[in-house]
Design a protein around this motif. Structure first.
Motif, PDB file in Angstrom:
ATOM      1  N   ASP A  78     -14.207  -6.651  -4.561  1.00 25.49           N
ATOM      2  CA  ASP A  78     -13.790  -7.143  -5.881  1.00 25.49           C
ATOM      3  C   ASP A  78     -13.547  -6.019  -6.877  1.00 25.49           C
ATOM      4  N   ALA A  79     -13.556  -4.774  -6.411  1.00 29.72           N
ATOM      5  CA  ALA A  79     -13.366  -3.640  -7.319  1.00 29.72           C
ATOM      6  C   ALA A  79     -11.882  -3.391  -7.581  1.00 29.72           C
ATOM      7  N   LYS A  80     -11.578  -2.916  -8.796  1.00 31.65           N
ATOM      8  CA  LYS A  80     -10.248  -2.404  -9.099  1.00 31.65           C
ATOM      9  C   LYS A  80     -10.179  -0.968  -8.603  1.00 31.65           C
ATOM     10  N   VAL A  81      -9.109  -0.634  -7.887  1.00 37.35           N
ATOM     11  CA  VAL A  81      -9.043   0.648  -7.181  1.00 37.35           C
ATOM     12  C   VAL A  81      -8.116   1.620  -7.905  1.00 37.35           C
ATOM     13  N   ILE A  82      -8.600   2.848  -8.072  1.00 38.66           N
ATOM     14  CA  ILE A  82      -7.851   3.919  -8.731  1.00 38.66           C
ATOM     15  C   ILE A  82      -7.533   5.000  -7.707  1.00 38.66           C
ATOM     16  N   GLY A  83      -6.292   5.467  -7.697  1.00 41.28           N
ATOM     17  CA  GLY A  83      -5.905   6.546  -6.795  1.00 41.28           C
ATOM     18  C   GLY A  83      -4.577   7.140  -7.222  1.00 41.28           C
ATOM     19  N   SER A  84      -4.209   8.235  -6.612  1.00 41.50           N
ATOM     20  CA  SER A  84      -2.954   8.903  -6.958  1.00 41.50           C
ATOM     21  C   SER A  84      -1.754   8.167  -6.360  1.00 41.50           C
ATOM     22  N   LEU A  85      -0.581   8.483  -6.895  1.00 39.88           N
ATOM     23  CA  LEU A  85       0.656   7.944  -6.333  1.00 39.88           C
ATOM     24  C   LEU A  85       0.812   8.395  -4.888  1.00 39.88           C
ATOM     25  N   GLY A  86       0.433   9.650  -4.602  1.00 42.65           N
ATOM     26  CA  GLY A  86       0.510  10.149  -3.234  1.00 42.65           C
ATOM     27  C   GLY A  86      -0.347   9.362  -2.271  1.00 42.65           C
ATOM     28  N   MET A  87      -1.478   8.875  -2.752  1.00 40.64           N
ATOM     29  CA  MET A  87      -2.339   8.049  -1.910  1.00 40.64           C
ATOM     30  C   MET A  87      -1.778   6.641  -1.764  1.00 40.64           C
ATOM     31  N   ALA A  88      -1.257   6.101  -2.852  1.00 40.28           N
ATOM     32  CA  ALA A  88      -0.669   4.758  -2.801  1.00 40.28           C
ATOM     33  C   ALA A  88       0.486   4.705  -1.804  1.00 40.28           C
ATOM     34  N   ASP A  89       1.261   5.800  -1.738  1.00 43.56           N
ATOM     35  CA  ASP A  89       2.416   5.869  -0.840  1.00 43.56           C
ATOM     36  C   ASP A  89       2.125   6.734   0.387  1.00 43.56           C
ATOM     37  N   HIS A  90       0.876   6.820   0.767  1.00 44.75           N
ATOM     38  CA  HIS A  90       0.483   7.710   1.866  1.00 44.75           C
ATOM     39  C   HIS A  90       1.287   7.404   3.135  1.00 44.75           C
ATOM     40  N   PHE A 117      -7.035   0.552   4.679  1.00 38.07           N
ATOM     41  CA  PHE A 117      -6.659   1.627   3.762  1.00 38.07           C
ATOM     42  C   PHE A 117      -6.627   1.045   2.345  1.00 38.07           C
ATOM     43  N   PRO A 118      -7.187   1.764   1.382  1.00 42.70           N
ATOM     44  CA  PRO A 118      -7.263   1.209   0.019  1.00 42.70           C
ATOM     45  C   PRO A 118      -5.911   0.816  -0.565  1.00 42.70           C
ATOM     46  N   THR A 119      -5.884  -0.340  -1.175  1.00 47.79           N
ATOM     47  CA  THR A 119      -4.743  -0.766  -1.985  1.00 47.79           C
ATOM     48  C   THR A 119      -5.007  -0.310  -3.413  1.00 47.79           C
ATOM     49  N   ILE A 120      -4.114   0.495  -3.956  1.00 49.02           N
ATOM     50  CA  ILE A 120      -4.334   1.094  -5.268  1.00 49.02           C
ATOM     51  C   ILE A 120      -3.842   0.157  -6.366  1.00 49.02           C
ATOM     52  N   ASP A 121      -4.745  -0.218  -7.272  1.00 49.26           N
ATOM     53  CA  ASP A 121      -4.393  -1.075  -8.401  1.00 49.26           C
ATOM     54  C   ASP A 121      -3.941  -0.268  -9.610  1.00 49.26           C
ATOM     55  N   ILE A 122      -4.592   0.856  -9.835  1.00 46.57           N
ATOM     56  CA  ILE A 122      -4.269   1.729 -10.967  1.00 46.57           C
ATOM     57  C   ILE A 122      -3.776   3.048 -10.393  1.00 46.57           C
ATOM     58  N   VAL A 123      -2.475   3.295 -10.490  1.00 46.71           N
ATOM     59  CA  VAL A 123      -1.843   4.439  -9.834  1.00 46.71           C
ATOM     60  C   VAL A 123      -1.714   5.598 -10.823  1.00 46.71           C
ATOM     61  N   ILE A 124      -2.241   6.754 -10.424  1.00 47.03           N
ATOM     62  CA  ILE A 124      -2.160   7.953 -11.261  1.00 47.03           C
ATOM     63  C   ILE A 124      -0.945   8.759 -10.805  1.00 47.03           C
ATOM     64  N   LYS A 125      -0.015   8.964 -11.757  1.00 46.57           N
ATOM     65  CA  LYS A 125       1.267   9.580 -11.410  1.00 46.57           C
ATOM     66  C   LYS A 125       1.447  10.980 -11.982  1.00 46.57           C
ATOM     67  N   GLU A 126       0.637  11.361 -12.991  1.00 47.83           N
ATOM     68  CA  GLU A 126       0.897  12.636 -13.656  1.00 47.83           C
ATOM     69  C   GLU A 126      -0.376  13.221 -14.262  1.00 47.83           C
ATOM     70  N   ASP A 127      -0.342  14.516 -14.491  1.00 52.55           N
ATOM     71  CA  ASP A 127      -1.446  15.210 -15.141  1.00 52.55           C
ATOM     72  C   ASP A 127      -1.653  14.686 -16.554  1.00 52.55           C
ATOM     73  N   GLY A 128      -2.910  14.533 -16.915  1.00 53.81           N
ATOM     74  CA  GLY A 128      -3.236  14.087 -18.264  1.00 53.81           C
ATOM     75  C   GLY A 128      -3.236  12.587 -18.445  1.00 53.81           C
ATOM     76  N   GLN A 129      -2.851  11.845 -17.420  1.00 54.02           N
ATOM     77  CA  GLN A 129      -2.880  10.383 -17.513  1.00 54.02           C
ATOM     78  C   GLN A 129      -4.312   9.926 -17.746  1.00 54.02           C
ATOM     79  N   GLN A 130      -4.487   8.954 -18.626  1.00 48.76           N
ATOM     80  CA  GLN A 130      -5.821   8.504 -18.981  1.00 48.76           C
ATOM     81  C   GLN A 130      -6.001   7.017 -18.739  1.00 48.76           C
ATOM     82  N   LEU A 131      -7.230   6.669 -18.412  1.00 54.41           N
ATOM     83  CA  LEU A 131      -7.647   5.273 -18.313  1.00 54.41           C
ATOM     84  C   LEU A 131      -8.746   5.072 -19.346  1.00 54.41           C
TER      85      LEU A 131
END
Length: 271
Positions: A78-90, A117-131
């Motif tokens: 039930d967790a929301k998953v955070i990961g990089s774009l590279g991981m989302a499109d691994h 393999f984790p399904t990424i809900d919050i995709v990090i695409k760039e440096d400095g991106q904040q949640l």
């Protein structure tokens, strides 16, 4: 297994590869980072989270897609998953799952959750991106080099720096992506120390540190090792290349293969 528990930060260390798993809690949410390895270790993390959760939202952060870091994903459905774009499109998701399944079969391990393999809900695409969650900001920086999909995370204002497979107290750089990218990530690490308040650095393997001099030492150690290896490969200095391989901690078949891979990547990029 418990390595650290202070100021809403709990760090566990697996018996395997000294892999760390971190739990961070605030009034608004709980964040779990790279839950690993063995079923009883993941269950200890899960039990602790269940004890303290009290209805709070749950987040999972993966620093990258290596199998030892994603192995506990299914235990927190039930967790929301955070990961990089590279991981989302691994590109090699099934290969990572095969590594987990092969490991479990080899050691007769049964897990009470599906291997996915984790399904990424919050995709990090760039440096400095904040949640932003409540009064907490998590600032992200892409960290390729070890793998293409690496991610640094800084939990603010507490100043907790999650570095993934960088800046270990014992592990020299393992290149599975790019030596050039790894060196650039180390430069990024220097800037992070200058531009952010950092109270604790938590690596993916080994021990955390709250000592700024030690943080800088780890950056410099990785830079020195890579620069020495690059120069020795460019110059065909087999004696230095061999010596650098012996400098890896826990000298084994695994570290020999990592050293061999380091040389191969450096040859492709610099020779």
């Amino acid at each position: 297994m418990l390595q650290f528990n202070k100021n809403n930060v709990t760090v566990y260390q697996s018996s395997l590869w000294k892999t760390t798993s971190t739990v961070f809690e605030t009034d608004n949410f709980i964040l779990i980072i790279d839950p690993a390895w063995l079923p009883h270790e993941i269950n200890e993390i899960k039990s602790y989270v269940e004890q303290i959760r009290n209805g709070r939202e749950l987040y999972l952060l993966f620093t990258h897609g290596d199998f030892d870091h994603i192995i506990g994903y299914g235990a927190f459905p039930d967790a929301k998953v955070i990961g990089s774009l590279g991981m989302a499109d691994h590109p090699n998701k099934q290969y990572k799952l095969d590594l987990i399944n092969n490991f479990d079969r080899e050691y007769y391990i049964d897990r009470p959750y599906p291997i996915e393999f984790p399904t990424i809900d919050i995709v990090i695409k760039e440096d400095g991106q904040q949640l932003e969650i409540g009064n907490t900001f998590i600032t992200f920086y892409l960290s390729p080099g070890h793998t293409h999909d690496g991610l640094f995370a800084i939990i603010e204002p507490q100043g907790i720096w999650i570095t993934g497979d960088y800046l270990s107290d014992f592990e020299l750089p393992y290149l599975f992506d790019s030596a050039k990218a790894y060196l650039n990530t180390l430069l990024k690490a220097e800037k992070i120390l200058k531009n952010h308040f950092i109270s604790v650095l938590v690596p993916g393997h080994g021990h955390l540190t709250g000592n700024r001099d030690e943080m800088n030492r780890r950056i410099e150690l990785a830079q020195e090792y890579l620069n020495r290896l690059i120069e020795s490969v460019k110059n065909g200095d087999s004696q230095t290349i061999e010596q650098l391989g012996k400098e890896m901690s826990y000298h084994s078949t695994f570290t020999k293969e990592c050293h061999k891979k380091n040389i191969e990547i450096i040859q492709n990029e610099f020779v």
